[in-house]
Scaffold this active site. Sequence first.
Site, PDB file in Angstrom:
ATOM      1  N   PRO A   1       0.814  -1.197   0.000  1.00  0.00           N
ATOM      2  CA  PRO A   1       0.000   0.000   0.000  1.00  0.00           C
ATOM      3  C   PRO A   1       0.848   1.249   0.000  1.00  0.00           C
ATOM      4  CG  PRO A   1      -0.512  -1.457   1.829  1.00  0.00           C
ATOM      5  CD  PRO A   1       0.801  -1.854   1.292  1.00  0.00           C
ATOM      6  N   GLU A   2       0.474   2.171  -0.847  1.00  0.00           N
ATOM      7  CA  GLU A   2       1.090   3.494  -0.852  1.00  0.00           C
ATOM      8  C   GLU A   2       0.091   4.444  -0.204  1.00  0.00           C
ATOM      9  OE1 GLU A   2       2.675   4.281  -4.805  1.00  0.00           O
ATOM     10  OE2 GLU A   2       2.841   2.141  -5.162  1.00  0.00           O
TER      11      GLU A   2
END
Length: 283
Positions: free
Chosen positions: A2-3
């Site tokens: 996840p960014e």
Amino acid sequence: MPELPEVETIKRGLQNELVGHTISAIEVRVPKLFIGEANKLVGQTVVSLDRRAKLLICQLTNYLLITHLKMTGQIIFVPKKDEHWVVGGHPDKAYIADLPHKHTHIIIEFDNGTLYFNDLRKFGWMKLLEKTSDLEPLVAEYGVEYTWPEYTLDYFTERLGRRPNTTIKQALLDQSLVAGVGNIYADESLFATKIRPTRKVADVKPKEIEALYHAIPAVFELSLSHDGTSSQHYRQHDGRKGRFMEFVNVYKREGAPCKVCGSPIERLKIAGRSSHYCPKCQK
DNA sequence: CACTTGACCTGTCCGC
DNA sequence: TGCGGACAGGTCAAGT
């Protein structure tokens, strides 16, 4: 995995579920993934949820619980009452029904449901901080958030200028520039501004830097509006995937036609990371 | 100092 | 079908 948009999506989802609710038990199945005294969580109530870069920050009555999902981490919350999902029904019930599974490493029981921390590769972690000031060293090296007033063209230009000999792709991945940019959004931002990821920072013209400065927030916001990118492992807090993969222009589209000019998207390694770009659109 | 590589883990996919 | 290798969104530490 996840960014920024993915962590932000999870944060927003958990806010609705957890704020005001109290932890009744915790089970740590893989000790190395939980740093600190897990038992201190019992009896703590969630005050608020926040995000800094890719860190999820849970403010408890007396402590902070920090989570980094790294590549394949997931946080899934399953409410006790199924009616909770009656509106529209739960979209991915089978996924939820499988929990906990072999990649569930931490389980936190709340008065209103159960939170599962899953991580196939075990790179992610949770950390209990005793006091607010313990957060400082964790976030000290992060650059500004794109939503902050400190995110200005001057800041962006000045910070980039410190690393003239790096490729623009690598510079974007540096968390001390703009917090939360990872491989997906670096590639997408560069496509949006027609800049080839292999360009040296010093060779990127001021107008292009300005375009990039605007493109990063735009790409973040667009992904957020689709609940993030589920390329492989990412899930929202309720188990649903994000939908931004339907909208990416270059990421993981090697060989597929550019949505603008039709040329096949190319992929190459830059600083050990795969980078996707259109050889015709991006100069 | 700046940049690159390897390590952390496990799974999937692709070619032989 | 089996096996080996490459690859996967992140970040550190160690090496050049």
